[in-house]
Scaffold this motif. Structure first.
Motif, PDB file in Angstrom:
ATOM      1  N   SER A  77       0.794  -1.224   0.000  1.00 57.20           N
ATOM      2  CA  SER A  77       0.000   0.000   0.000  1.00 57.20           C
ATOM      3  C   SER A  77       0.826   1.274   0.000  1.00 57.20           C
ATOM      4  CB  SER A  77      -0.950   0.004   1.206  1.00 57.20           C
ATOM      5  OG  SER A  77      -0.215  -0.133   2.411  1.00 57.20           O
ATOM      6  N   ALA A  78       2.134   1.175   0.247  1.00 57.58           N
ATOM      7  CA  ALA A  78       2.969   2.376   0.317  1.00 57.58           C
ATOM      8  C   ALA A  78       3.845   2.591  -0.917  1.00 57.58           C
ATOM      9  CB  ALA A  78       3.865   2.307   1.562  1.00 57.58           C
ATOM     10  N   HIS A  79       4.035   1.561  -1.723  1.00 56.28           N
ATOM     11  CA  HIS A  79       5.007   1.646  -2.817  1.00 56.28           C
ATOM     12  C   HIS A  79       4.329   1.660  -4.186  1.00 56.28           C
ATOM     13  CE1 HIS A  79       8.927   1.051  -0.613  1.00 56.28           C
ATOM     14  NE2 HIS A  79       8.021   0.900   0.339  1.00 56.28           N
ATOM     15  N   TRP A  80       3.686   2.764  -4.483  1.00 54.69           N
ATOM     16  CA  TRP A  80       2.982   2.891  -5.753  1.00 54.69           C
ATOM     17  C   TRP A  80       3.195   4.256  -6.418  1.00 54.69           C
ATOM     18  CZ3 TRP A  80      -0.547   6.900  -6.063  1.00 54.69           C
ATOM     19  CH2 TRP A  80      -0.931   7.491  -4.846  1.00 54.69           C
ATOM     20  N   SER A  81       3.849   5.188  -5.736  1.00 54.03           N
ATOM     21  CA  SER A  81       3.898   6.586  -6.162  1.00 54.03           C
ATOM     22  C   SER A  81       4.503   6.796  -7.544  1.00 54.03           C
ATOM     23  CB  SER A  81       4.688   7.419  -5.151  1.00 54.03           C
ATOM     24  OG  SER A  81       4.123   7.333  -3.872  1.00 54.03           O
ATOM     25  N   PHE A  82       5.455   5.941  -7.951  1.00 49.43           N
ATOM     26  CA  PHE A  82       6.150   6.165  -9.221  1.00 49.43           C
ATOM     27  C   PHE A  82       5.637   5.268 -10.353  1.00 49.43           C
ATOM     28  CE2 PHE A  82       9.185   7.401  -5.860  1.00 49.43           C
ATOM     29  CZ  PHE A  82       9.378   8.730  -6.222  1.00 49.43           C
ATOM     30  N   VAL A  83       4.607   4.496 -10.067  1.00 48.79           N
ATOM     31  CA  VAL A  83       4.055   3.602 -11.097  1.00 48.79           C
ATOM     32  C   VAL A  83       3.563   4.393 -12.303  1.00 48.79           C
ATOM     33  CG1 VAL A  83       2.176   2.000 -11.633  1.00 48.79           C
ATOM     34  CG2 VAL A  83       3.464   1.738  -9.509  1.00 48.79           C
ATOM     35  N   LYS A  84       2.853   5.473 -12.054  1.00 48.32           N
ATOM     36  CA  LYS A  84       2.263   6.251 -13.144  1.00 48.32           C
ATOM     37  C   LYS A  84       3.331   6.841 -14.052  1.00 48.32           C
ATOM     38  CE  LYS A  84      -1.348   9.638 -14.084  1.00 48.32           C
ATOM     39  NZ  LYS A  84      -2.378  10.526 -13.467  1.00 48.32           N
ATOM     40  N   ASP A  85       4.436   7.323 -13.474  1.00 51.69           N
ATOM     41  CA  ASP A  85       5.511   7.898 -14.286  1.00 51.69           C
ATOM     42  C   ASP A  85       6.114   6.854 -15.222  1.00 51.69           C
ATOM     43  OD1 ASP A  85       5.160  10.301 -13.007  1.00 51.69           O
ATOM     44  OD2 ASP A  85       6.839  10.030 -11.616  1.00 51.69           O
ATOM     45  N   TRP A  86       6.364   5.656 -14.698  1.00 53.09           N
ATOM     46  CA  TRP A  86       6.933   4.607 -15.540  1.00 53.09           C
ATOM     47  C   TRP A  86       5.936   4.120 -16.588  1.00 53.09           C
ATOM     48  CZ3 TRP A  86      11.818   2.805 -16.021  1.00 53.09           C
ATOM     49  CH2 TRP A  86      12.748   3.207 -15.063  1.00 53.09           C
ATOM     50  N   LYS A  87       4.693   3.963 -16.179  1.00 47.62           N
ATOM     51  CA  LYS A  87       3.662   3.522 -17.122  1.00 47.62           C
ATOM     52  C   LYS A  87       3.500   4.526 -18.259  1.00 47.62           C
ATOM     53  CE  LYS A  87      -0.073   1.381 -18.704  1.00 47.62           C
ATOM     54  NZ  LYS A  87       0.015   0.120 -19.483  1.00 47.62           N
ATOM     55  N   GLY A  88       3.614   5.819 -17.960  1.00 45.91           N
ATOM     56  CA  GLY A  88       3.487   6.841 -18.992  1.00 45.91           C
ATOM     57  C   GLY A  88       4.568   6.750 -20.046  1.00 45.91           C
ATOM     58  N   ARG A  89       5.754   6.267 -19.650  1.00 44.36           N
ATOM     59  CA  ARG A  89       6.869   6.137 -20.599  1.00 44.36           C
ATOM     60  C   ARG A  89       6.963   4.744 -21.196  1.00 44.36           C
ATOM     61  NH1 ARG A  89       7.113  10.381 -16.772  1.00 44.36           N
ATOM     62  NH2 ARG A  89       8.442  12.051 -17.595  1.00 44.36           N
ATOM     63  N   VAL A  90       6.331   3.770 -20.554  1.00 43.02           N
ATOM     64  CA  VAL A  90       6.333   2.389 -21.065  1.00 43.02           C
ATOM     65  C   VAL A  90       4.874   1.944 -21.135  1.00 43.02           C
ATOM     66  CG1 VAL A  90       7.408   0.117 -20.825  1.00 43.02           C
ATOM     67  CG2 VAL A  90       8.472   2.097 -19.744  1.00 43.02           C
ATOM     68  N   PRO A  91       4.107   2.489 -22.066  1.00 46.38           N
ATOM     69  CA  PRO A  91       2.656   2.260 -22.079  1.00 46.38           C
ATOM     70  C   PRO A  91       2.223   0.818 -22.287  1.00 46.38           C
ATOM     71  CG  PRO A  91       3.386   3.380 -24.085  1.00 46.38           C
ATOM     72  CD  PRO A  91       4.546   3.384 -23.152  1.00 46.38           C
ATOM     73  N   ASP A  92       3.077  -0.007 -22.867  1.00 44.18           N
ATOM     74  CA  ASP A  92       2.696  -1.407 -23.106  1.00 44.18           C
ATOM     75  C   ASP A  92       2.886  -2.296 -21.880  1.00 44.18           C
ATOM     76  OD1 ASP A  92       2.001  -0.834 -25.714  1.00 44.18           O
ATOM     77  OD2 ASP A  92       3.971  -1.378 -26.533  1.00 44.18           O
ATOM     78  N   ALA A  93       3.555  -1.789 -20.858  1.00 50.00           N
ATOM     79  CA  ALA A  93       3.776  -2.582 -19.645  1.00 50.00           C
ATOM     80  C   ALA A  93       2.471  -2.740 -18.872  1.00 50.00           C
ATOM     81  CB  ALA A  93       4.830  -1.914 -18.766  1.00 50.00           C
TER      82      ALA A  93
END
Length: 239
Positions: A77-93
């Motif tokens: 529940s605490a380790h999600w803050s940077f998911v959106k940034d990576w997903k935005g640059r790797v959209p197929d992940a």
């Protein structure tokens, strides 16, 4: 020095597994805390980012030289803050959330395009290269630990922390002593997990039974030597 330099670069650990040290993040609003991402490779060459740290274009390029980034994992529940940034640059992940994480108000507000929860659906993508062990707690807490079979590495997030005295400032040493984050989970997290009872104890026994070669976690110096014994000691409060 709070962090584990060099930061935001890929560091090899064993065959098919790497770490990225980053931070510091700030606990309780002010206490600097080192943070770590683990990068695992599946047999088909695909890459899994476990507990992603801040996005860095050079880091992404280095990781993608190993194989395509196919999965981005928020393991608790605490380790999600940077998911959106990576997903935005790797959209197929595909983005995976610990059970219950997607229902949190802050997470909903972030509008992250999740693929699903960690569980049978994600395991179908990871098996047989990675096993998942779910450690439940009260209040909706859940941490999903990964066991990377090729390297025999156990990857946890906050279930174990190891904030070494010699590596931190006097303020950080006092903080780690107060919360008990030396070779084990901090006191408050131990309470959250212990109160779950037998399901949490069963998960801990499953982790110990793996007898991993190493235990990697997000905060502090991970266990590279004597890992099975240190893991048992770290979880004795639960096992």
């Amino acid at each position: 020095m709070t962090t584990y330099a060099p930061l935001d670069v890929l560091k090899p650990v064993a065959d098919g597994i790497w770490i990225v040290d980053s931070g510091p993040l700030h606990a309780v609003g002010a206490i600097p805390l080192p943070v770590r991402m683990t990068v695992m490779q599946l047999e088909d060459g695909g890459i899994v980012l476990h507990s992603p740290t801040r996005y860095d274009p050079s880091l992404r390029e280095t990781i993608e030289s190993l194989g395509p980034i196919r999965h981005i994992v928020a393991p608790n529940s605490a380790h999600w803050s940077f998911v959106k940034d990576w997903k935005g640059r790797v959209p197929d992940a595909l983005t995976w959330a610990a059970p219950g994480l997607r229902q949190r108000r802050q997470v909903k507000k972030a509008c992250i395009p999740w693929h699903g929860d960690l569980g049978a659906k994600s395991l179908a993508h990871f098996a047989p290269d990675i096993d998942q062990i779910e450690v439940p707690g009260i209040g909706g807490f859940c941490e999903v630990c990964f066991f990377h079979r090729k390297s025999q590495s156990l990857v946890v997030t906050d279930l174990i922390q190891n904030l070494e005295d010699h590596h931190h400032s006097s303020v950080m040493r006092l903080f780690s002593k107060v919360i008990g984050a030396r070779d084990r989970a901090p006191i408050y997290l131990r309470a959250v997990v212990r109160l779950k009872g037998e399901p949490a104890k069963a998960a801990a026994r499953q982790l110990v039974a793996l007898e991993p070669k190493r235990v990697i976690f997000s905060h502090g110096q991970y266990f590279e030597h004597d890992a099975p014994a240190r893991l048992r000691k770290s979880l004795e409060w639960l096992v």
